[in-house]
Design a protein around this motif. Structure first.
Motif, PDB file in Angstrom:
ATOM      1  N   GLY A 216      52.459  54.175  36.511  1.00 37.69           N
ATOM      2  CA  GLY A 216      51.568  53.062  36.816  1.00 37.69           C
ATOM      3  C   GLY A 216      51.930  51.748  36.184  1.00 37.69           C
ATOM      4  O   GLY A 216      51.056  51.048  35.702  1.00 37.69           O
ATOM      5  N   ASP A 217      53.215  51.385  36.126  1.00 33.49           N
ATOM      6  CA  ASP A 217      53.594  50.137  35.484  1.00 33.49           C
ATOM      7  C   ASP A 217      53.577  48.949  36.438  1.00 33.49           C
ATOM      8  O   ASP A 217      53.786  47.828  36.035  1.00 33.49           O
ATOM      9  CB  ASP A 217      55.006  50.263  34.886  1.00 33.49           C
ATOM     10  CG  ASP A 217      55.018  51.217  33.701  1.00 33.49           C
ATOM     11  OD1 ASP A 217      53.918  51.572  33.255  1.00 33.49           O
ATOM     12  OD2 ASP A 217      56.096  51.592  33.257  1.00 33.49           O
ATOM     13  N   SER A 218      53.382  49.194  37.733  1.00 34.72           N
ATOM     14  CA  SER A 218      53.289  48.124  38.712  1.00 34.72           C
ATOM     15  C   SER A 218      52.126  48.411  39.642  1.00 34.72           C
ATOM     16  O   SER A 218      51.817  49.559  39.927  1.00 34.72           O
ATOM     17  CB  SER A 218      54.585  48.006  39.532  1.00 34.72           C
ATOM     18  OG  SER A 218      55.664  47.618  38.725  1.00 34.72           O
ATOM     19  N   SER A 219      51.466  47.372  40.119  1.00 36.35           N
ATOM     20  CA  SER A 219      50.345  47.563  41.033  1.00 36.35           C
ATOM     21  C   SER A 219      50.280  46.405  41.997  1.00 36.35           C
ATOM     22  O   SER A 219      50.637  45.277  41.661  1.00 36.35           O
ATOM     23  CB  SER A 219      49.030  47.682  40.255  1.00 36.35           C
ATOM     24  OG  SER A 219      48.792  46.503  39.500  1.00 36.35           O
ATOM     25  N   GLY A 220      49.852  46.691  43.219  1.00 36.69           N
ATOM     26  CA  GLY A 220      49.701  45.648  44.218  1.00 36.69           C
ATOM     27  C   GLY A 220      48.232  45.362  44.455  1.00 36.69           C
ATOM     28  O   GLY A 220      47.424  46.283  44.609  1.00 36.69           O
ATOM     29  N   THR A 221      47.860  44.088  44.491  1.00 40.36           N
ATOM     30  CA  THR A 221      46.468  43.691  44.680  1.00 40.36           C
ATOM     31  C   THR A 221      46.363  42.761  45.871  1.00 40.36           C
ATOM     32  O   THR A 221      46.893  41.643  45.858  1.00 40.36           O
ATOM     33  CB  THR A 221      45.915  42.979  43.433  1.00 40.36           C
ATOM     34  OG1 THR A 221      46.068  43.817  42.287  1.00 40.36           O
ATOM     35  CG2 THR A 221      44.447  42.635  43.618  1.00 40.36           C
ATOM     36  N   LEU A 222      45.704  43.227  46.934  1.00 41.22           N
ATOM     37  CA  LEU A 222      45.458  42.395  48.111  1.00 41.22           C
ATOM     38  C   LEU A 222      44.255  41.507  47.844  1.00 41.22           C
ATOM     39  O   LEU A 222      43.191  41.994  47.440  1.00 41.22           O
ATOM     40  CB  LEU A 222      45.204  43.278  49.330  1.00 41.22           C
ATOM     41  CG  LEU A 222      44.814  42.566  50.626  1.00 41.22           C
ATOM     42  CD1 LEU A 222      45.956  41.681  51.119  1.00 41.22           C
ATOM     43  CD2 LEU A 222      44.437  43.589  51.694  1.00 41.22           C
ATOM     44  N   LEU A 223      44.434  40.201  48.043  1.00 41.99           N
ATOM     45  CA  LEU A 223      43.378  39.250  47.734  1.00 41.99           C
ATOM     46  C   LEU A 223      42.836  38.579  48.989  1.00 41.99           C
ATOM     47  O   LEU A 223      43.602  38.222  49.893  1.00 41.99           O
ATOM     48  CB  LEU A 223      43.898  38.170  46.777  1.00 41.99           C
ATOM     49  CG  LEU A 223      44.362  38.644  45.398  1.00 41.99           C
ATOM     50  CD1 LEU A 223      45.074  37.519  44.668  1.00 41.99           C
ATOM     51  CD2 LEU A 223      43.175  39.138  44.576  1.00 41.99           C
ATOM     52  N   GLN A 224      41.530  38.416  49.027  1.00 46.15           N
ATOM     53  CA  GLN A 224      40.903  37.631  50.087  1.00 46.15           C
ATOM     54  C   GLN A 224      40.869  36.177  49.629  1.00 46.15           C
ATOM     55  O   GLN A 224      40.223  35.838  48.650  1.00 46.15           O
ATOM     56  CB  GLN A 224      39.480  38.134  50.348  1.00 46.15           C
ATOM     57  CG  GLN A 224      39.416  39.544  50.916  1.00 46.15           C
ATOM     58  CD  GLN A 224      40.058  39.642  52.294  1.00 46.15           C
ATOM     59  OE1 GLN A 224      39.966  38.723  53.102  1.00 46.15           O
ATOM     60  NE2 GLN A 224      40.722  40.763  52.554  1.00 46.15           N
ATOM     61  N   SER A 225      41.631  35.333  50.321  1.00 46.97           N
ATOM     62  CA  SER A 225      41.741  33.939  49.921  1.00 46.97           C
ATOM     63  C   SER A 225      41.360  33.019  51.064  1.00 46.97           C
ATOM     64  O   SER A 225      41.704  33.275  52.228  1.00 46.97           O
ATOM     65  CB  SER A 225      43.188  33.636  49.483  1.00 46.97           C
ATOM     66  OG  SER A 225      43.374  32.257  49.268  1.00 46.97           O
TER      67      SER A 225
END
Length: 241
Positions: A216-225
């Motif tokens: 778990g050293d990288s993670s992707g976060t989808l953002l509502q912008s």
């Protein structure tokens, strides 16, 4: 570790004010007793009669290089000891994307994290473009205050990690100081961290090493912008060994 080696090397050479002083350190009282001349003893030492000896040119080059390394170390220590100035400090941020960038700014500036930003949106010509940005590198090379103030819009460009113009079909990819871009993998596009050699997979948002290990050293976060069509942040926590 590199700085420690350079520091030890510098400390060794710093004991000698010049090349003659360096040669004198190799001369023994017995040498002077039999040779009756310090100059002759120096010449014998210089021509390696006493073993492996630096030439005058080698001594001067290595001492200059060691002093430069020492100066760089001092500069890094000074910069790390100074209070960090954040471009996002004191800004009123209403968009989720800008808030997320602000939350990651200190970690990316300090080297604790290296984030990759994916953006898809329209450029000033109305052309749809997309790309991946090395956030830590951009922070070092650009003033981010206009972005946090809303005066400028952060967009990918041909010099970023990856860039694609859907109208002109222009495509570019570039390695950065933090990541190497690679396509030679069944998973397609990957970013290899130059610091800990682990792989960031933008498709899965997971990190794995060369053996396929996934942690778990990288993670992707989808953002509502409200500012962009599509924004994803990939956070890579740099391993220390």
């Amino acid at each position: 570790m590199e700085f420690n080696r350079a520091e030890r090397f510098y400390d060794f050479l710093a004991n000698f004010k010049d090349y003659e002083d360096y040669l004198d350190s190799k001369i023994t009282p017995t040498d002077l007793y039999y040779l009756k001349s310090r100059e002759l003893a120096r010449k014998l030492v210089e021509h390696s009669h006493k073993g492996m000896i630096l030439s005058r040119e080698e001594f001067e080059e290595r001492k200059a290089a060691a002093e430069a390394a020492k100066a760089e170390q001092s500069s890094v220590f000074y910069s790390r000891s100074r209070p960090m100035t954040l471009a996002s400090a004191g800004k009123e941020l209403n968009d989720n994307f800008l808030k997320a960038l602000a939350e990651r700014e200190e970690a990316n500036r300090s080297g604790k994290m290296t984030s990759v930003i994916f953006i898809r949106d329209y450029n000033t010509l109305g052309q749809e473009v997309s790309g991946y940005i090395d956030y830590a590198h951009r922070l070092k090379t650009q003033d981010f205050e206009p972005y946090f103030c809303g005066k400028k819009k952060l967009m990918p460009g041909p010099s970023d990690l990856c860039y694609y113009n859907w109208k002109t079909q222009t495509s570019t990819s570039n390695s950065s100081p933090n990541f190497e871009v690679t396509y030679d993998d069944p998973n397609g596009l990957l970013f290899k961290s130059k610091r800990d050699k682990t792989m960031l997979n933008p498709r899965s948002g997971s990190r794995g090493d060369s053996r396929g290990d996934s942690r778990g050293d990288s993670s992707g976060t989808l953002l509502q912008s409200d500012l962009y069509l599509h924004v994803v942040l990939y956070d890579h926590s740099v391993r220390t060994f």
